[in-house]
Design an enzyme around this catalytic site. Structure first.
Site: not given
Ligand SMILES: Nc1ncnc2c1ncn2[C@@H]1O[C@H](COP(=O)(O)OP(=O)(O)OP(=O)(O)O)[C@@H](O)[C@H]1O
Ligand SMILES: [Mg+2]
Length: 327
Positions: A238, A270
């Site tokens: 990411s 998350d």
């Protein structure tokens, strides 16, 4: 063991919260260190990465369980979230408080100051006991749940190979592990072959011990992980506001981030982890996995806590995510 009927429904995913936290956000107009500051507002959210992942999965309609530990003295806030979201609570209760992390938000400068606690200190005996209890709980849960998510830091005294031990045990029993951590716990557990890893670019750079300043360097490093033995099936890197990379042994994709109104970037990773697991449960292609995982992250950005809008909205968002092949 918690009394809230943890076996009510067989969960499809288990997240392991070895170091959960309460996130206390305090807003101050013009923070002055060393002075008496009058705060404007305070909010307490249940958090910690594994709890955030469970919360997002549950909002998407996935039956989810959490195991790990929480402190007895402020367990009620966790229990309220678990009950509200129908998350099965398989946590062990320790004496004392779950750690409280504070975010001081200066409404004038726009800056946030984080005060993160390490978590409870485990003696070797207490660490062994907690790990053994979590492993036994996972043995039972993995009969139904294929996916186990290991995310977040380890509290002091929990050995750095804890995630490695759990990964071996879960995958030997036929489960699949998604790993999202950093530093030594990431390095050691990666060597045991979790099926998916989701480092951010800083965690990946730290893992290989060199800066990764270009897309080429990031992709090449992701491919190094995929060439390892044992190797993950999927590496998602990411990149914050630059989106994310989704790499398998025969495909490499980049997902561009959605343009949404950002309320908070906390927990975006998350949410992406939750989206990756949801995509696995649905057996999606890599491109659709990239879209759904990015949509989870984007949907979370519009909210303050670890919560998603209705599944239909998340799926609609996924349709708008641009996914590009990487040469
Ligand atoms: N400012 C932003 N604008 C748009 N999308 C974002 C932004 N920040 C994060 N995202 C989305 O969320 C995903 C995950 O974010 P990020 O790379 O920051 O994860 P992370 O560092 O693991 O975060 P954390 O561990 O704090 O949850 C990104 O791949 C991107 O799709
Ligand atoms: Mg992260």
């Amino acid at each position: 063991m918690n009394p809230l009927n943890p076996f009510a429904e067989s969960p499809h995913v288990v997240t392991v919260a070895l170091n959960p936290a309460l996130d206390q956000t305090i807003e101050i107009a013009g923070l002055r260190p060393g002075a008496v500051n009058r705060a404007l507002r305070m909010q307490v959210d249940v958090g910690g990465k594994a709890v955030n992942v469970a919360s997002c999965l549950s909002d998407f309609g996935v039956n989810t369980a959490v195991t790990g530990q929480i402190g007895r003295d402020n367990a009620a806030l966790f229990e309220e979230l678990f009950q509200r979201k129908k998350i099965a609570n398989h946590c062990y209760y320790l004496d004392g408080l779950t750690r409280i992390n504070s975010k001081l938000v200066d409404t004038v400068s726009g800056e946030t100051t984080d005060l993160n606690m390490p978590g409870p200190e485990f003696t070797p005996a207490a660490a062994t006991e907690l790990l053994e209890q979590v492993l036994q709980r996972l043995d039972l849960l993995v009969e139904h749940a294929r996916w186990v998510v290991l995310s977040g830091s380890l509290p002091p005294g929990i050995p750095e190979d804890a995630y490695a031990t759990i990964t071996r045990r879960v995958q030997a029993a036929g489960g699949a592990v998604l790993l999202d951590t950093s530093g030594a716990p990431l390095r050691v557990a990666l060597a045991t072959g979790p099926k998916i890893v989701k480092p951010n670019r800083h965690e990946l750079a730290e893992l290989v011990g060199r800066p990764l300043d270009t897309l080429e360097a990031l992709v090449a490093t992701g491919r190094e992980l995929l060439a390892g033995s044992p190797a993950p099936d999927l590496v998602a890197v990411s990149l914050g506001e630059d989106g994310a990379l989704f790499l398998t042994r025969n495909q490499a994709l980049r997902a561009l981030p959605a343009r949404v109104n950002v309320s908070s970037t906390v927990g975006a990773g998350d949410a992406m982890v939750a989206g990756l697991v949801a995509a696995q449960l649905e057996g999606l292609s890599l491109a659709d996995t990239a879209r759904l995982a990015t949509a989870f992250a984007a949907a979370k950005l519009t909210r303050l806590g670890p919560h998603l809008p209705r599944p239909a909205e998340v799926r609609a968002l996924a349709q708008q995510i641009s996914v590009l092949p990487i040469a």
